[in-house]
Design a protein around this motif. Sequence first.
Motif, PDB file in Angstrom:
ATOM      1  N   VAL A  30       0.843  -1.200   0.000  1.00 26.29           N
ATOM      2  CA  VAL A  30       0.000   0.000   0.000  1.00 26.29           C
ATOM      3  C   VAL A  30       0.881   1.253   0.000  1.00 26.29           C
ATOM      4  CG1 VAL A  30      -1.798   1.280   1.245  1.00 26.29           C
ATOM      5  CG2 VAL A  30      -1.883  -1.229   1.133  1.00 26.29           C
ATOM      6  N   PHE A  31       1.952   1.233   0.787  1.00 28.14           N
ATOM      7  CA  PHE A  31       2.885   2.366   0.809  1.00 28.14           C
ATOM      8  C   PHE A  31       3.476   2.586  -0.579  1.00 28.14           C
ATOM      9  CE2 PHE A  31       6.915   4.496   1.422  1.00 28.14           C
ATOM     10  CZ  PHE A  31       6.633   5.451   2.398  1.00 28.14           C
ATOM     11  N   PRO A  90       7.874   2.030   5.830  1.00 29.03           N
ATOM     12  CA  PRO A  90       6.606   2.236   5.120  1.00 29.03           C
ATOM     13  C   PRO A  90       5.497   2.728   6.055  1.00 29.03           C
ATOM     14  CG  PRO A  90       6.709  -0.056   5.775  1.00 29.03           C
ATOM     15  CD  PRO A  90       7.940   0.646   6.356  1.00 29.03           C
ATOM     16  N   HIS A  91       5.849   3.527   7.029  1.00 30.46           N
ATOM     17  CA  HIS A  91       4.908   3.902   8.088  1.00 30.46           C
ATOM     18  C   HIS A  91       4.212   5.243   7.896  1.00 30.46           C
ATOM     19  CE1 HIS A  91       6.639   0.606  10.410  1.00 30.46           C
ATOM     20  NE2 HIS A  91       7.814   1.071  10.047  1.00 30.46           N
ATOM     21  N   ARG A  92       4.970   6.257   7.436  1.00 29.73           N
ATOM     22  CA  ARG A  92       4.435   7.620   7.536  1.00 29.73           C
ATOM     23  C   ARG A  92       5.058   8.529   6.484  1.00 29.73           C
ATOM     24  NH1 ARG A  92       3.006  11.351  12.128  1.00 29.73           N
ATOM     25  NH2 ARG A  92       4.369  13.140  11.926  1.00 29.73           N
ATOM     26  N   ILE A  93       4.231   9.442   5.968  1.00 27.10           N
ATOM     27  CA  ILE A  93       4.682  10.494   5.054  1.00 27.10           C
ATOM     28  C   ILE A  93       4.049  11.796   5.535  1.00 27.10           C
ATOM     29  CG2 ILE A  93       4.663  11.379   2.686  1.00 27.10           C
ATOM     30  CD1 ILE A  93       4.069   8.460   1.803  1.00 27.10           C
ATOM     31  N   THR A 113      -0.454   7.960   7.422  1.00 31.45           N
ATOM     32  CA  THR A 113       0.141   6.822   8.115  1.00 31.45           C
ATOM     33  C   THR A 113      -0.462   5.533   7.562  1.00 31.45           C
ATOM     34  OG1 THR A 113      -1.486   6.969   9.894  1.00 31.45           O
ATOM     35  CG2 THR A 113       0.624   8.091  10.249  1.00 31.45           C
ATOM     36  N   PHE A 114       0.362   4.478   7.606  1.00 28.61           N
ATOM     37  CA  PHE A 114      -0.028   3.161   7.115  1.00 28.61           C
ATOM     38  C   PHE A 114       0.235   2.170   8.248  1.00 28.61           C
ATOM     39  CE2 PHE A 114       1.537   5.796   3.692  1.00 28.61           C
ATOM     40  CZ  PHE A 114       0.579   5.672   2.710  1.00 28.61           C
ATOM     41  N   GLU A 115      -0.828   1.551   8.757  1.00 26.64           N
ATOM     42  CA  GLU A 115      -0.703   0.629   9.887  1.00 26.64           C
ATOM     43  C   GLU A 115      -1.266  -0.727   9.518  1.00 26.64           C
ATOM     44  OE1 GLU A 115       0.865   1.158  12.731  1.00 26.64           O
ATOM     45  OE2 GLU A 115       1.318   3.225  12.158  1.00 26.64           O
ATOM     46  N   GLU A 116      -0.492  -1.777   9.778  1.00 20.59           N
ATOM     47  CA  GLU A 116      -1.016  -3.122   9.610  1.00 20.59           C
ATOM     48  C   GLU A 116      -2.040  -3.367  10.705  1.00 20.59           C
ATOM     49  OE1 GLU A 116       2.539  -5.479   9.634  1.00 20.59           O
ATOM     50  OE2 GLU A 116       2.842  -5.179   7.490  1.00 20.59           O
ATOM     51  N   ASP A 117      -3.139  -4.006  10.334  1.00 19.75           N
ATOM     52  CA  ASP A 117      -4.189  -4.236  11.319  1.00 19.75           C
ATOM     53  C   ASP A 117      -4.607  -5.696  11.421  1.00 19.75           C
ATOM     54  OD1 ASP A 117      -5.712  -4.686   9.067  1.00 19.75           O
ATOM     55  OD2 ASP A 117      -7.042  -2.979   9.359  1.00 19.75           O
ATOM     56  N   GLU A 119      -5.595  -7.642   9.143  1.00 16.19           N
ATOM     57  CA  GLU A 119      -6.383  -8.013   7.962  1.00 16.19           C
ATOM     58  C   GLU A 119      -5.926  -7.261   6.724  1.00 16.19           C
ATOM     59  OE1 GLU A 119     -10.435  -7.264   8.952  1.00 16.19           O
ATOM     60  OE2 GLU A 119     -10.573  -8.984  10.270  1.00 16.19           O
ATOM     61  N   GLY A 120      -4.914  -6.460   6.857  1.00 13.45           N
ATOM     62  CA  GLY A 120      -4.452  -5.628   5.749  1.00 13.45           C
ATOM     63  C   GLY A 120      -3.808  -4.376   6.303  1.00 13.45           C
ATOM     64  N   THR A 121      -4.120  -3.253   5.685  1.00 13.47           N
ATOM     65  CA  THR A 121      -3.514  -1.981   6.062  1.00 13.47           C
ATOM     66  C   THR A 121      -4.583  -0.919   6.236  1.00 13.47           C
ATOM     67  OG1 THR A 121      -1.529  -2.547   4.817  1.00 13.47           O
ATOM     68  CG2 THR A 121      -1.845  -0.221   5.346  1.00 13.47           C
ATOM     69  N   ARG A 122      -4.479  -0.209   7.342  1.00 17.37           N
ATOM     70  CA  ARG A 122      -5.354   0.935   7.599  1.00 17.37           C
ATOM     71  C   ARG A 122      -4.547   2.193   7.294  1.00 17.37           C
ATOM     72  NH1 ARG A 122      -9.630   3.032  10.807  1.00 17.37           N
ATOM     73  NH2 ARG A 122      -9.048   4.980  11.821  1.00 17.37           N
ATOM     74  N   MET A 123      -5.057   2.989   6.380  1.00 13.74           N
ATOM     75  CA  MET A 123      -4.433   4.263   6.049  1.00 13.74           C
ATOM     76  C   MET A 123      -5.214   5.382   6.722  1.00 13.74           C
ATOM     77  SD  MET A 123      -4.301   6.324   2.472  1.00 13.74           S
ATOM     78  CE  MET A 123      -5.958   6.908   2.817  1.00 13.74           C
ATOM     79  N   GLU A 124      -4.492   6.280   7.365  1.00  8.90           N
ATOM     80  CA  GLU A 124      -5.088   7.497   7.909  1.00  8.90           C
ATOM     81  C   GLU A 124      -4.367   8.680   7.301  1.00  8.90           C
ATOM     82  OE1 GLU A 124      -6.632   6.299  12.367  1.00  8.90           O
ATOM     83  OE2 GLU A 124      -5.202   7.925  12.121  1.00  8.90           O
ATOM     84  N   MET A 125      -5.156   9.631   6.840  1.00 10.82           N
ATOM     85  CA  MET A 125      -4.605  10.843   6.251  1.00 10.82           C
ATOM     86  C   MET A 125      -5.219  12.031   6.986  1.00 10.82           C
ATOM     87  SD  MET A 125      -5.033  12.112   2.292  1.00 10.82           S
ATOM     88  CE  MET A 125      -4.351  10.594   1.660  1.00 10.82           C
ATOM     89  N   VAL A 126      -4.368  12.852   7.576  1.00  4.92           N
ATOM     90  CA  VAL A 126      -4.831  14.073   8.228  1.00  4.92           C
ATOM     91  C   VAL A 126      -4.452  15.238   7.325  1.00  4.92           C
ATOM     92  CG1 VAL A 126      -4.621  15.594  10.234  1.00  4.92           C
ATOM     93  CG2 VAL A 126      -4.578  13.100  10.545  1.00  4.92           C
TER      94      VAL A 126
END
Length: 164
Positions: A30-31, A90-93, A113-117, A119-126
Amino acid sequence: MPQPHTLTVTTRGDNELLITRHFNAPRQMVFDAHTRPELIKRWMTGPENWTLPVCEIDLKEGGKGRYVWHNTENGADMGMTATYREIDIPHRIVHEEIFDEDWTGGGTEITTTFEEDGEGTRMEMVIRCKSKEARDMILKSPMSDGMEQGYARLDRQLAERKAA
């Protein structure tokens, strides 16, 4: 296999948007899809009739990015320049961006941010705007619809890459 989630957009404070999205793929994949121009050009095209002919990324602190979308129906172009402030692969930009025709009142700062959860990857964008008015203008725009259309394309591409 878990199903992908749709994009959610919520407000935070007076001038921030929080965008979340789940992808059924490993974090590194994902990253990479968010940082490699040859992959980005395949999915970050926005709504129908738009393409992304220009996608340049110098992924390092102080590096620049350049994106230009093109509307194949009316010939309009929409350009944006990014400046990367923090890269933690591959954690944060963290980057700042400003559109050529700045409608955000001085650009935005975006932390993704990209976090493994499990079941896949949770992306959060602020997205931090310069003002509440700029944030509210973004909320009223079709941005989230275009983003979700792009992320649906990305879901398909991630599934193809995982299967390969």
